[in-house]
Design a protein around this motif. Structure first.
Motif, PDB file in Angstrom:
ATOM      1  N   THR A 315      34.463  26.148  40.882  1.00 27.63           N
ATOM      2  CA  THR A 315      34.205  27.048  39.755  1.00 27.63           C
ATOM      3  C   THR A 315      32.924  27.836  39.961  1.00 27.63           C
ATOM      4  O   THR A 315      32.812  28.997  39.531  1.00 27.63           O
ATOM      5  N   ASP A 316      31.941  27.219  40.610  1.00 25.84           N
ATOM      6  CA  ASP A 316      30.664  27.902  40.840  1.00 25.84           C
ATOM      7  C   ASP A 316      30.819  29.135  41.720  1.00 25.84           C
ATOM      8  O   ASP A 316      29.981  30.050  41.652  1.00 25.84           O
ATOM      9  N   THR A 317      31.855  29.186  42.557  1.00 26.24           N
ATOM     10  CA  THR A 317      32.052  30.401  43.358  1.00 26.24           C
ATOM     11  C   THR A 317      32.273  31.604  42.450  1.00 26.24           C
ATOM     12  O   THR A 317      31.732  32.695  42.694  1.00 26.24           O
ATOM     13  N   GLU A 318      33.033  31.412  41.384  1.00 26.16           N
ATOM     14  CA  GLU A 318      33.236  32.503  40.430  1.00 26.16           C
ATOM     15  C   GLU A 318      31.966  32.774  39.634  1.00 26.16           C
ATOM     16  O   GLU A 318      31.583  33.935  39.434  1.00 26.16           O
ATOM     17  N   ILE A 319      31.295  31.703  39.173  1.00 28.43           N
ATOM     18  CA  ILE A 319      30.101  31.887  38.346  1.00 28.43           C
ATOM     19  C   ILE A 319      29.013  32.604  39.126  1.00 28.43           C
ATOM     20  O   ILE A 319      28.387  33.556  38.623  1.00 28.43           O
ATOM     21  N   PHE A 320      28.759  32.188  40.370  1.00 24.56           N
ATOM     22  CA  PHE A 320      27.707  32.825  41.169  1.00 24.56           C
ATOM     23  C   PHE A 320      28.055  34.285  41.470  1.00 24.56           C
ATOM     24  O   PHE A 320      27.175  35.156  41.463  1.00 24.56           O
ATOM     25  N   ALA A 321      29.324  34.543  41.740  1.00 23.32           N
ATOM     26  CA  ALA A 321      29.731  35.929  41.997  1.00 23.32           C
ATOM     27  C   ALA A 321      29.548  36.784  40.745  1.00 23.32           C
ATOM     28  O   ALA A 321      29.136  37.951  40.829  1.00 23.32           O
ATOM     29  N   SER A 334      26.610  39.055  28.092  1.00 21.20           N
ATOM     30  CA  SER A 334      26.977  38.356  26.868  1.00 21.20           C
ATOM     31  C   SER A 334      26.059  37.163  26.684  1.00 21.20           C
ATOM     32  O   SER A 334      25.513  36.623  27.654  1.00 21.20           O
ATOM     33  N   PHE A 335      25.882  36.762  25.432  1.00 16.60           N
ATOM     34  CA  PHE A 335      25.061  35.581  25.165  1.00 16.60           C
ATOM     35  C   PHE A 335      25.789  34.303  25.562  1.00 16.60           C
ATOM     36  O   PHE A 335      25.163  33.327  25.965  1.00 16.60           O
ATOM     37  N   PHE A 336      27.112  34.293  25.445  1.00 16.67           N
ATOM     38  CA  PHE A 336      27.955  33.208  25.938  1.00 16.67           C
ATOM     39  C   PHE A 336      28.996  33.802  26.867  1.00 16.67           C
ATOM     40  O   PHE A 336      29.407  34.955  26.697  1.00 16.67           O
ATOM     41  N   TYR A 337      29.434  33.003  27.833  1.00 16.15           N
ATOM     42  CA  TYR A 337      30.451  33.457  28.774  1.00 16.15           C
ATOM     43  C   TYR A 337      31.613  32.468  28.782  1.00 16.15           C
ATOM     44  O   TYR A 337      31.412  31.247  28.728  1.00 16.15           O
ATOM     45  N   GLY A 338      32.808  33.029  28.857  1.00 12.86           N
ATOM     46  CA  GLY A 338      33.990  32.198  29.032  1.00 12.86           C
ATOM     47  C   GLY A 338      34.284  32.010  30.507  1.00 12.86           C
ATOM     48  O   GLY A 338      34.314  32.978  31.271  1.00 12.86           O
ATOM     49  N   VAL A 339      34.480  30.771  30.910  1.00 14.47           N
ATOM     50  CA  VAL A 339      34.748  30.445  32.313  1.00 14.47           C
ATOM     51  C   VAL A 339      35.968  29.534  32.365  1.00 14.47           C
ATOM     52  O   VAL A 339      35.985  28.477  31.724  1.00 14.47           O
ATOM     53  N   GLN A 340      36.969  29.942  33.111  1.00 10.35           N
ATOM     54  CA  GLN A 340      38.151  29.116  33.308  1.00 10.35           C
ATOM     55  C   GLN A 340      37.938  28.258  34.553  1.00 10.35           C
ATOM     56  O   GLN A 340      37.792  28.783  35.659  1.00 10.35           O
ATOM     57  N   PRO A 341      37.862  26.916  34.431  1.00 13.48           N
ATOM     58  CA  PRO A 341      37.580  26.076  35.607  1.00 13.48           C
ATOM     59  C   PRO A 341      38.619  26.248  36.707  1.00 13.48           C
ATOM     60  O   PRO A 341      39.808  26.452  36.442  1.00 13.48           O
ATOM     61  N   VAL A 342      38.164  26.161  37.945  1.00 15.44           N
ATOM     62  CA  VAL A 342      39.038  26.187  39.115  1.00 15.44           C
ATOM     63  C   VAL A 342      39.358  24.740  39.485  1.00 15.44           C
ATOM     64  O   VAL A 342      38.450  23.945  39.751  1.00 15.44           O
ATOM     65  N   SER A 346      44.420  25.853  45.629  1.00 19.54           N
ATOM     66  CA  SER A 346      45.604  26.698  45.479  1.00 19.54           C
ATOM     67  C   SER A 346      45.345  27.873  44.544  1.00 19.54           C
ATOM     68  O   SER A 346      46.106  28.843  44.533  1.00 19.54           O
ATOM     69  N   ASP A 347      44.284  27.778  43.769  1.00 17.30           N
ATOM     70  CA  ASP A 347      43.877  28.890  42.912  1.00 17.30           C
ATOM     71  C   ASP A 347      43.256  29.970  43.798  1.00 17.30           C
ATOM     72  O   ASP A 347      42.371  29.681  44.608  1.00 17.30           O
ATOM     73  N   PRO A 348      43.676  31.220  43.667  1.00 17.16           N
ATOM     74  CA  PRO A 348      43.126  32.267  44.556  1.00 17.16           C
ATOM     75  C   PRO A 348      41.682  32.619  44.253  1.00 17.16           C
ATOM     76  O   PRO A 348      41.019  33.254  45.087  1.00 17.16           O
ATOM     77  N   ARG A 349      41.162  32.234  43.097  1.00 18.95           N
ATOM     78  CA  ARG A 349      39.815  32.670  42.721  1.00 18.95           C
ATOM     79  C   ARG A 349      38.720  32.157  43.655  1.00 18.95           C
ATOM     80  O   ARG A 349      37.827  32.940  44.039  1.00 18.95           O
ATOM     81  N   PRO A 350      38.692  30.864  44.080  1.00 14.44           N
ATOM     82  CA  PRO A 350      37.609  30.465  44.984  1.00 14.44           C
ATOM     83  C   PRO A 350      37.648  31.200  46.315  1.00 14.44           C
ATOM     84  O   PRO A 350      36.593  31.474  46.909  1.00 14.44           O
ATOM     85  N   TRP A 351      38.832  31.540  46.801  1.00 13.32           N
ATOM     86  CA  TRP A 351      38.923  32.298  48.043  1.00 13.32           C
ATOM     87  C   TRP A 351      38.413  33.724  47.838  1.00 13.32           C
ATOM     88  O   TRP A 351      37.678  34.253  48.678  1.00 13.32           O
ATOM     89  N   MET A 352      38.793  34.317  46.721  1.00 16.14           N
ATOM     90  CA  MET A 352      38.380  35.698  46.470  1.00 16.14           C
ATOM     91  C   MET A 352      36.871  35.783  46.235  1.00 16.14           C
ATOM     92  O   MET A 352      36.173  36.579  46.880  1.00 16.14           O
TER      93      MET A 352
END
Length: 702
Positions: A315-321, A334-342, A346-352
């Motif tokens: 999940t941190d790969t998305e957060i850091f990006a 934003s004062f708060f952020y929505g984050v969908q855990p990885v 198999s989820d493409p988000r950490p690769w991207m």
């Protein structure tokens, strides 16, 4: 060869330096404060932090207490503000509360005097604390500029990075929020520790003239105050906020990687011994403060995003990006952020996002000039090490916040600027335009900071803005719901001039916020599912949708349900759904649930198509559930009003049944219950209106 540095020579150097850079940094700080420096304290977190600072003695600041932030240096700084600016409470605080005209036409006062504002003790004015936040932020930017110059980043690059950092809109959260004084103090003392650690370096010419062993024995290059200063500044930083621990590995990296030249020999035992002795005190203080911080936040630790350290890393790969994107293009903060855990690879988000991180970070280092690559590598380490304490490996309820990147942003800017500078050598025609382009970039960032700063004039502004920008954040929805709930009460019970249209609009928006909250991935970090159902049912009830309200509430705990008698640490833990092995309900939540059931029963008793016996039964059930609510939380006078209304309704029903004696008894009991509501409570106006406008029951007309 440079002359040896001494504290006196350094102070003289700083004193005689041109003030232009300091003036520009001051201007950038004013951009973040111009719209909110006179704003009141924010409802979100300001009051609890100041209670901790002024409600305990200075000795108790150093004693870890559950659910109380361990920030003794920040608390000391607020005590200094009190000496500088005096007591900031309003002179009207503590005066009797005006309740408006009574039945006799005379204005009445509350029997009990409310405490002086939210504080029973002296606190500094909010504007004074914000000005001091700005001053510390300004000084931190100035120290950052000195640090970058000492690292031989160059005059232009040092000024550019310092100005971008000072005026960046992501800094609003740290500068304009009183309770984040701890963050700006970490930056000030943390940058000072890095600045002291960088002392004693050699120029490139000195490296060519001497090998490492001869340099290590040269007394002219020995700076006796270097490591003691590092220890002092680092201790002040970590006692301001534990996130300063991310700077500890950076101190070691800075001692090993000299951006100007490699002065640390891996074969020199003397060098490693000097490094170990120099870092001994920072390491020891980090261990002590980390244990104290874990003791204070023992009830705030949640499972990492996705449930494990591995999913947190993914999940941190998305957060850091997203942090990098917000630093470069701060258009959707934003004062708060929505984050969908990885949850898996198999989820493409950490690769991207991982590929994006490698391209930006690795590309910046590779594109930098050869002699600049150590400096770019230092910036890379700075960025990731400073973010490490907030990388969700130890789960915290807030997975992504602007204040987390406050310390790390200079590192990324340093690395990125090194890569950008390396590309300019291929476009020599653009070189004369670089200063103008840099000024334009700083101007754009400052303009964006000026647009974001007004949001921090009041906590309602940035909380409602957060839910509009990040609707998949449970905390954004919960906090916006609290804002709308207060507005609903203000509009519906605003003395003698309620505004039902605005109250209904607030209630409708409140219902829509709760409808989508169960899909938010971070819901369990903040609240349990039963409490969400109760709040949604309460909002529906305020719209007179009592049938939908009862359906939304679902199953109500049994009358003998285990309850927590006080909202203590165990209660906070349970309220956020973090106690799997415990059973029980928060008293106020359970009392509200019983109140909703009672209101539903009372509304059913008003259906004229039901037989009289059933209507009486529903009314008696409403009285019984109101009693259940009162037994759970005796000082929640909403249930008293419900019980009084139900008794008066029951009196009318018995009058309809021609039992006037019983009807009058219920009426008198209901009036006495309503009169027991104290003037200082939120339900007093509603109770008073019923007492003044509802007369005794009359018998059936013949």
């Amino acid at each position: 060869m440079q002359s040896p540095s001494t504290p006196a020579s350094i102070i003289k150097e700083i004193y005689t330096r041109r003030t232009g850079m300091f003036g520009l940094l001051l201007l950038g700080t004013c951009v973040l404060l111009y719209a909110n420096w006179r704003a009141p304290l924010h409802n979100f977190d300001d009051v609890p932090h100041l209670y901790h600072a002024f409600g305990y003695s200075w000795r108790e600041w150093f004693e870890p207490k559950p659910s109380i932030s361990y920030n003794p240096v920040a608390m000391f700084s607020w005590a200094v503000d009190l000496k500088l600016f005096g007591d900031g409470r309003s002179p009207a605080d503590g005066q009797p509360l005006d309740l408006g005209p009574g039945p006799d036409g005379q204005r009445r006062k509350a029997i009990t005097t409310p405490p002086p504002g939210p504080f029973p003790f002296a606190v500094p004015p909010a504007w004074g604390m914000r000005l001091m936040n700005g001053l510390y932020h300004l000084l931190a930017g100035y120290v950052l500029w000195l640090l970058l110059r000492r690292l031989e980043a160059g005059e232009g690059m040092s000024a550019l990075i310092a100005l971008l950092w000072v005026a960046h809109p992501m800094a609003c959260e740290s500068v304009a929020w009183v309770c984040e004084r701890k963050n700006v103090l970490v930056a000030l003392f943390g940058f000072a520790a890095l600045w002291a650690c960088a002392e004693g370096r050699r120029t490139k010419g000195e490296v060519r003239r001497a090998d490492d062993s001869s340099f290590a024995l040269r007394p002219s290059n020995f700076v006796w105050w270097r490591w003691p200063a590092v220890a002092v500044f680092y201790t002040l930083a970590i006692l301001s906020k534990s996130s300063a621990a991310g700077l500890l590995p950076l101190l070691a990296v800075l001692a090993v990687i000299d951006p100007g030249a490699r002065t640390h020999s891996t074969k020199s035992v003397r060098r490693w011994l000097e490094l170990a002795l120099g870092l001994a005190v920072p390491v020891a203080i980090t261990v002590i403060v980390s244990r104290a911080t874990m003791a204070t936040h023992v009830y705030d630790v949640v499972p990492p995003p996705g449930g494990s350290v591995w999913t947190a890393v993914l999940t941190d790969t998305e957060i850091f990006a997203r942090y990098i994107k917000n630093i470069l293009v701060p258009l959707d903060l934003s004062f708060f952020y929505g984050v969908q855990p990885v949850l898996s690879l198999s989820d493409p988000r950490p690769w991207m996002y991982g590929t994006l991180l490698v391209l930006i970070c690795g590309g910046s280092i590779w594109l930098a000039e050869r002699e600049r690559r150590p400096l770019a590598l230092l910036g890379l380490c700075w960025f990731f090490f400073a973010l490490a304490p907030n990388a969700n490996l130890v789960g915290v309820p807030y997975w992504m916040q602007d204040r987390y990147v406050y310390l790390a942003a200079p590192g990324f800017l340093l690395m990125f600027c090194c890569g950008l500078q390396g590309q300019l050598r291929y476009v020599p025609d653009f070189a004369p335009r670089v200063p103008a382009a840099a000024c334009a970039g700083v101007g754009v960032i400052a303009l964006l900071g000026a647009f974001r700063a007004p949001l921090f004039e009041h906590s309602d502004y940035y909380l409602l803005d957060a839910v509009a920008r990040q609707p998949d954040s449970a905390m954004a929805r919960l906090q916006a719901a609290e804002v709308l709930k207060l507005r609903f009460h203000r509009y519906s019970m605003a003395g003698d001039m309620p505004n039902p249209a605005l109250a209904r609009l607030s209630a409708k928006t409140l219902v829509s916020l709760y409808e989508g909250i169960e899909a938010c991935p971070d819901l369990r970090c903040h609240i349990d599912a039963f409490t969400v159902r109760v709040r949604r049912a309460e909002a529906l009830l305020s719209l007179d949708h009592w049938q939908e309200s009862r359906a939304a509430l679902g199953t109500v705990p049994p009358r003998d349900a285990t309850m927590l008698t006080t909202v203590d640490e165990q209660g906070r833990k349970l309220a956020r759904g973090r106690m799997e092995q415990s059973s029980g309900y928060l008293p106020r939540t359970l009392a509200t649930a019983w109140g909703i059931v009672g209101e539903s029963e009372l509304r059913q008793s008003g259906q004229k198509d039901l037989p009289l016996a059933q209507r009486i039964e529903h009314t008696e059930q409403a009285i019984a559930t109101a009693d259940e609510s009162i037994n759970v939380v005796p000082h929640d006078y909403t249930a008293h009003v419900l019980k009084g209304r139900a008794l008066i309704c029951l009196a009318d029903l018995f009058a309809e049944a021609q039992d006037m004696e019983t009807a009058l008894q219920h009426y008198e009991t209901g009036i006495s219950v309503l009169k027991s509501v104290p003037p200082g409570s939120r339900s007093f106006i509603a109770a008073r209106m019923i007492v003044e406008n509802v007369g005794p029951p009359e018998g059936p007309r013949r």
